[in-house]
Design an enzyme around this catalytic site. Structure first.
Site, PDB file in Angstrom:
ATOM      1  N   GLY A  14     -20.301  27.372  -2.377  1.00 53.58           N
ATOM      2  CA  GLY A  14     -20.518  28.400  -1.987  1.00 53.58           C
ATOM      3  C   GLY A  14     -20.001  29.540  -1.207  1.00 53.58           C
ATOM      4  O   GLY A  14     -20.301  29.591   0.008  1.00 53.58           O
ATOM      5  N   SER A  15     -19.353  30.548  -2.547  1.00 55.52           N
ATOM      6  CA  SER A  15     -18.739  31.220  -1.841  1.00 55.52           C
ATOM      7  C   SER A  15     -18.291  32.499  -1.426  1.00 55.52           C
ATOM      8  O   SER A  15     -18.151  33.583  -2.077  1.00 55.52           O
ATOM      9  CB  SER A  15     -16.907  30.639  -1.367  1.00 55.52           C
ATOM     10  N   TYR A 154     -31.942  19.256   8.455  1.00 54.09           N
ATOM     11  CA  TYR A 154     -31.498  20.142   8.695  1.00 54.09           C
ATOM     12  C   TYR A 154     -29.836  19.875   9.270  1.00 54.09           C
ATOM     13  O   TYR A 154     -28.769  18.953   9.339  1.00 54.09           O
ATOM     14  CB  TYR A 154     -31.732  21.752   9.158  1.00 54.09           C
TER      15      TYR A 154
HETATM   16  N1  LIG Z   1     -24.616  30.930   9.380  1.00 55.56           N
HETATM   17  C1  LIG Z   1     -24.688  29.748  10.156  1.00 55.56           C
HETATM   18  O1  LIG Z   1     -24.899  30.215  11.486  1.00 55.56           O
HETATM   19  C2  LIG Z   1     -23.741  28.317  10.511  1.00 55.56           C
HETATM   20  C3  LIG Z   1     -24.074  28.200  11.602  1.00 55.56           C
HETATM   21  C4  LIG Z   1     -23.138  26.621  11.951  1.00 55.56           C
HETATM   22  C5  LIG Z   1     -23.266  25.740  10.195  1.00 55.56           C
HETATM   23  N2  LIG Z   1     -23.488  25.811   8.929  1.00 55.56           N
HETATM   24  C6  LIG Z   1     -22.692  26.317   7.837  1.00 55.56           C
HETATM   25  O2  LIG Z   1     -21.984  26.805   7.199  1.00 55.56           O
HETATM   26  C7  LIG Z   1     -22.157  27.197   5.762  1.00 55.56           C
HETATM   27  C8  LIG Z   1     -22.168  28.595   4.922  1.00 55.56           C
HETATM   28  O3  LIG Z   1     -23.758  28.928   5.078  1.00 55.56           O
HETATM   29  P1  LIG Z   1     -23.636  30.899   4.987  1.00 55.56           P
HETATM   30  O4  LIG Z   1     -24.520  30.471   6.591  1.00 55.56           O
HETATM   31  O5  LIG Z   1     -22.716  31.159   5.426  1.00 55.56           O
HETATM   32  O6  LIG Z   1     -24.692  30.227   3.966  1.00 55.56           O
HETATM   33  P2  LIG Z   1     -25.155  31.126   3.270  1.00 55.56           P
HETATM   34  O7  LIG Z   1     -24.746  32.568   3.430  1.00 55.56           O
HETATM   35  O8  LIG Z   1     -26.206  31.094   2.611  1.00 55.56           O
HETATM   36  O9  LIG Z   1     -24.886  31.397   1.460  1.00 55.56           O
HETATM   37  C9  LIG Z   1     -24.859  29.946   1.004  1.00 55.56           C
HETATM   38  C10 LIG Z   1     -23.619  30.540  -0.522  1.00 55.56           C
HETATM   39  O10 LIG Z   1     -24.079  28.710  -1.652  1.00 55.56           O
HETATM   40  C11 LIG Z   1     -23.994  29.332  -2.041  1.00 55.56           C
HETATM   41  N3  LIG Z   1     -24.564  28.680  -2.830  1.00 55.56           N
HETATM   42  C12 LIG Z   1     -26.111  28.755  -2.472  1.00 55.56           C
HETATM   43  N4  LIG Z   1     -26.663  27.037  -3.508  1.00 55.56           N
HETATM   44  C13 LIG Z   1     -25.585  26.755  -4.580  1.00 55.56           C
HETATM   45  C14 LIG Z   1     -25.487  26.264  -5.263  1.00 55.56           C
HETATM   46  N5  LIG Z   1     -26.440  24.400  -5.994  1.00 55.56           N
HETATM   47  N6  LIG Z   1     -24.407  25.335  -5.979  1.00 55.56           N
HETATM   48  C15 LIG Z   1     -23.510  26.659  -5.341  1.00 55.56           C
HETATM   49  N7  LIG Z   1     -23.488  27.869  -4.673  1.00 55.56           N
HETATM   50  C16 LIG Z   1     -24.540  27.787  -4.327  1.00 55.56           C
HETATM   51  C17 LIG Z   1     -24.948  31.150  -2.594  1.00 55.56           C
HETATM   52  O11 LIG Z   1     -24.034  31.308  -3.535  1.00 55.56           O
HETATM   53  P3  LIG Z   1     -24.929  32.214  -4.389  1.00 55.56           P
HETATM   54  O12 LIG Z   1     -26.501  32.804  -4.483  1.00 55.56           O
HETATM   55  O13 LIG Z   1     -24.555  33.212  -5.224  1.00 55.56           O
HETATM   56  O14 LIG Z   1     -25.378  30.444  -5.554  1.00 55.56           O
HETATM   57  C18 LIG Z   1     -23.835  31.223  -1.327  1.00 55.56           C
HETATM   58  O15 LIG Z   1     -22.541  31.305  -1.673  1.00 55.56           O
HETATM   59  C19 LIG Z   1     -23.671  26.010   5.691  1.00 55.56           C
HETATM   60  O16 LIG Z   1     -23.016  23.746   5.335  1.00 55.56           O
HETATM   61  C20 LIG Z   1     -23.993  26.217   7.170  1.00 55.56           C
HETATM   62  O17 LIG Z   1     -25.219  24.961   7.626  1.00 55.56           O
HETATM   63  C21 LIG Z   1     -24.025  27.376   9.090  1.00 55.56           C
END
Ligand SMILES: NC(=O)c1ccc[n+]([C@@H]2O[C@H](COP(=O)([O-])OP(=O)(O)OC[C@H]3O[C@@H](n4cnc5c(N)ncnc54)[C@H](OP(=O)(O)O)[C@@H]3O)[C@@H](O)[C@H]2O)c1
Length: 264
Positions: A14-15, A154
């Site tokens: 997911g990068s 979650y």
């Molecule tokens: N954002 C926050 O405030 C926060 C806080 C604490 C923890 N986290 C954790 O940090 C991590 C990243 O969060 P984020 O907010 O940066 O995420 P995000 O912006 O929602 O990005 C999700 C990424 O995952 C990819 N993805 C989604 N489904 C996929 C699949 N089935 N196979 C491969 N890739 C997939 C998407 O790529 P495509 O759409 O190109 O497929 C995208 O690159 C998560 O585990 C989240 O729980 C986030």
């Protein structure tokens, strides 16, 4: 401390955006060959092209694969070759009233946030152990510890990820391979600005808006601002390094002090 990941291959699930993209950038900047992962070839190519431009080069592998399926996970590992650093960053989140989360949604959260990480660990860990070096980082959340009422499913999935990290660290005991969870706090990722402005005065400039948002809606944060994705990435890069050899089986926090606890 000079961190050099030259000769290491990393896979960051997911990068194509957000925290995963920042982690891919950080690892590549430190010299690693990095598998950039998302579901479509277009999104992956756009992300790796942007990273090459930002880093003025960088050894990046396009890994277009849905890692929530067994086939997709196998293809991702095959495209990367020997994975030395596995970052299970992929995670879904969304608000839903606790009493209305049905069985299917509970299973989806388990499948995406827990089982996809377990499957990749099962696939990569034996090779790491055989080579005597490896790093597994599972990106968890403050929600693993402070279960949010609007995202119980979650939170539970992230709590499970802490247990997964501890369990597989035991499996890798004494091998030179470390397994850790990273507890990320509220982060400035895509969509968050709209969310913040839906709760505070739209006339405020971003810096003041996020501070007002944190004051009113995330008062537990000691940082009193959102975390930048690069700040999460910095910890992941360190934990991926040879220097972090004595940190394993842990849940390491980069949460801006959000979790009100002395340990870990
Ligand atoms: N954002 C926050 O405030 C926060 C806080 C604490 C923890 N986290 C954790 O940090 C991590 C990243 O969060 P984020 O907010 O940066 O995420 P995000 O912006 O929602 O990005 C999700 C990424 O995952 C990819 N993805 C989604 N489904 C996929 C699949 N089935 N196979 C491969 N890739 C997939 C998407 O790529 P495509 O759409 O190109 O497929 C995208 O690159 C998560 O585990 C989240 O729980 C986030």
């Amino acid at each position: 401390m000079l961190i050099d990941l030259t000769g290491r291959t990393a896979l960051v699930t997911g990068s194509t955006q957000g925290i995963g993209l920042a982690i891919a950038a950080g690892l590549a900047r430190a010299g690693a060959r990095v598998g950039v992962n998302g579901r479509t070839a277009e999104r992956v190519a756009a992300a790796s092209d942007a990273l090459r431009a930002e880093l003025d080069g960088g050894d990046l592998v396009d890994v277009a694969a849905d890692v929530t399926s067994a086939e997709g996970a196998a293809r991702a590992v095959e495209l990367c070759g020997e994975v030395d650093i596995l970052v299970n960053n992929l995670g879904i989140f969304g608000a839903e009233p606790a009493l209305e989360i049905g069985d299917e949604e509970w299973r989806r959260y388990f499948d995406v946030n827990v089982l996809s990480a377990v499957r990749l660990i099962r696939s990569c860990l034996p090779g790491m152990i055989g080579r005597g070096f490896g790093r597994v980082l599972n990106i968890a959340s403050d929600s693993a510890v402070v279960i949010p009422i609007e995202m119980v499913h979650y939170g539970v999935s992230k709590t499970a990820l802490l247990a997964v990290s501890r369990g597989f660290a035991k499996e890798a005991a004494g091998t030179g391979v470390t397994v850790n969870a990273v507890i990320a706090g509220p982060t400035h990722t895509g969509g968050v600005e709209d969310f913040v402005y839906s709760l505070v005065d739209r006339a405020l400039p971003w810096d003041e808006a996020q501070r007002e948002f944190m004051r009113a809606h995330r008062p537990q944060s000691l940082l009193q601002r959102l975390i930048e994705p690069e700040e999460i990435a910095n910890l992941v890069v360190y934990l991926s390094s040879a220097q972090a050899s004595a940190t394993t089986g842990g849940a390491v926090r980069v949460d801006g002090g959000y979790v009100d606890s002395i340990l870990p």
